[in-house]
Design a protein around this motif. Sequence first.
Motif, PDB file in Angstrom:
ATOM      1  N   ASN A  15      -1.595  -7.786   3.309  1.00 33.42           N
ATOM      2  CA  ASN A  15      -0.915  -7.008   4.355  1.00 33.42           C
ATOM      3  C   ASN A  15       0.601  -7.028   4.101  1.00 33.42           C
TER       4      ASN A  15
ATOM      5  N   GLU B 266       0.580  -1.445  -0.094  1.00 34.46           N
ATOM      6  CA  GLU B 266       1.676  -0.469  -0.041  1.00 34.46           C
ATOM      7  C   GLU B 266       2.496  -0.625   1.225  1.00 34.46           C
TER       8      GLU B 266
ATOM      9  N   GLU C  96      -9.825   0.157  -3.454  1.00 34.54           N
ATOM     10  CA  GLU C  96     -10.297   1.301  -2.650  1.00 34.54           C
ATOM     11  C   GLU C  96     -11.550   0.950  -1.869  1.00 34.54           C
TER      12      GLU C  96
ATOM     13  N   ARG D 181     -10.733  -1.288   1.004  1.00 36.93           N
ATOM     14  CA  ARG D 181     -10.110  -0.540   2.106  1.00 36.93           C
ATOM     15  C   ARG D 181     -11.157   0.210   2.918  1.00 36.93           C
TER      16      ARG D 181
ATOM     17  N   GLY E  50     -11.950  -0.602   6.701  1.00 37.71           N
ATOM     18  CA  GLY E  50     -11.799   0.475   7.679  1.00 37.71           C
ATOM     19  C   GLY E  50     -12.988   0.494   8.642  1.00 37.71           C
TER      20      GLY E  50
ATOM     21  N   ASN F  87       1.726   1.617   6.263  1.00 31.08           N
ATOM     22  CA  ASN F  87       1.431   0.621   5.231  1.00 31.08           C
ATOM     23  C   ASN F  87      -0.055   0.617   4.904  1.00 31.08           C
ATOM     24  N   ARG F  88      -0.376   0.073   3.725  1.00 30.61           N
ATOM     25  CA  ARG F  88      -1.784  -0.057   3.348  1.00 30.61           C
ATOM     26  C   ARG F  88      -2.050  -1.483   2.879  1.00 30.61           C
ATOM     27  N   CYS F  89      -2.992  -2.118   3.565  1.00 32.32           N
ATOM     28  CA  CYS F  89      -3.381  -3.494   3.235  1.00 32.32           C
ATOM     29  C   CYS F  89      -4.404  -3.428   2.105  1.00 32.32           C
ATOM     30  N   SER F  90      -4.449  -4.461   1.262  1.00 34.30           N
ATOM     31  CA  SER F  90      -5.463  -4.427   0.186  1.00 34.30           C
ATOM     32  C   SER F  90      -6.575  -5.445   0.417  1.00 34.30           C
TER      33      SER F  90
END
Length: 401
Positions: A140, A169, A258, A261, A265, A286-289
């Motif tokens: 995060n 990201e 991916e 995510r 989700g 933002n994008r958590c991995s």
Amino acid sequence: MLREHPLRTKPFPSRKLYGGEELWELAEALRGQTLFRYTGFKVRAFEEAFARYFGAKYACASTSGTAAIHTAIAMVNPDPGDEIITSPITDMGTVAPILYQNAIPVFADVGDDYNLDPESVEANVTERTRAIIVVHLFGNPARMDELLEVAEKHKLMVIEDCAQAYLAEYKGKLCGTIGHVGCFSLQGSKHIATGDGGMTITDDPELAKRGAMFTDKGWDRSKEGPRVYPFLGLNYRMTELQGAVGLAQLGKLKGVVERRRELAGMLNERLGEIEGITPQPVAEGNRCSYWQYGFTVDRETGVFAEQFAEVLRREGMPADAGYIGKPIFLSQALRDKRTFGRSSHPFDYPGVRQVRYEDGLCPKCEDILNRMVLLPFNEAFSEEDIEDLAMGVRLAAEELF
Ligand SMILES: Cc1ncc(COP(=O)(O)O)c(C=O)c1O
């Protein structure tokens, strides 16, 4: 309410990390008849591919995430007794290299996102602060704009610990490329793994050169003739075996992140409907991995993570309470300052800040760890696995709240 059978009876799927791609790269490395990076070609190729992948100018491979962070600190080159601020929710691999480089770890508190709170970081800055190590926990992204602002104001270097944050990201930028230096771990549980291994990336040629030499005993290989060691370094050289596997793993990274995510989700959606728990907040944009999937049990429920995880385990879901359990500074080595021989070096170095690692130092961190539950989670999970997890959480909530 005790039911006759647990909700989940079959084990959750394990990751399938390796296959023909790794075998091919390994065979090629072996056919080269050397597994030493400076006579082989895999580690160099892995560094170049890694740098390209992240859009960084330089990448320096090493033996672990801990070594990658030690390399970053050696790039900063603090004087003994200088201070480095970091997060209390992290692995020992973030902290030990600070001490091995004779600097003092200072712990700022975290925010609701489990990451460094910029205000607390600023409150901990002194004249001796040299750097901030930002940990993007579980993938995060931390609040980089505000952390960079603090760093710029006080002329501090920013090291991003991305051991858990491959392809995370922050406002469209890849974590690891936002501060001065980014560090990654290739240890077995990470998004991509070579058993053990590390990578340090930067855009700064001077830092890159210093980092590469640090991992090679301080040797300046660009100089011909007798060996030249301009400063002290260690042997943190990655072997061709890890380099070969790393190259193949890099090709799988996007798919791993991916899928995580996608699965996360689904969990976010299902868990978002359950009163009394809050998934790890990921800021908009933002994008958590999702190295781990974590949530907290709301304070108002009066329930602790351990009770919640216990119900999940009873229902066949090996959940974990509190990640590292307590703030990293309360681990024995740090709390009691057990460092080198009978000394507590560098804490006993003349003129250093007298830090105390004790309960209450980072109250928010303690509170979050007491309420944090981690679910079993990886990219091999199916939708059915996610449904079971969501059902387990719902059931635990109904039973405990
Ligand atoms: C946030 C963080 N930093 C550093 C490390 C250290 O990495 P390694 O175990 O590869 O030395 C880890 C690994 O667990 C980690 O999770």
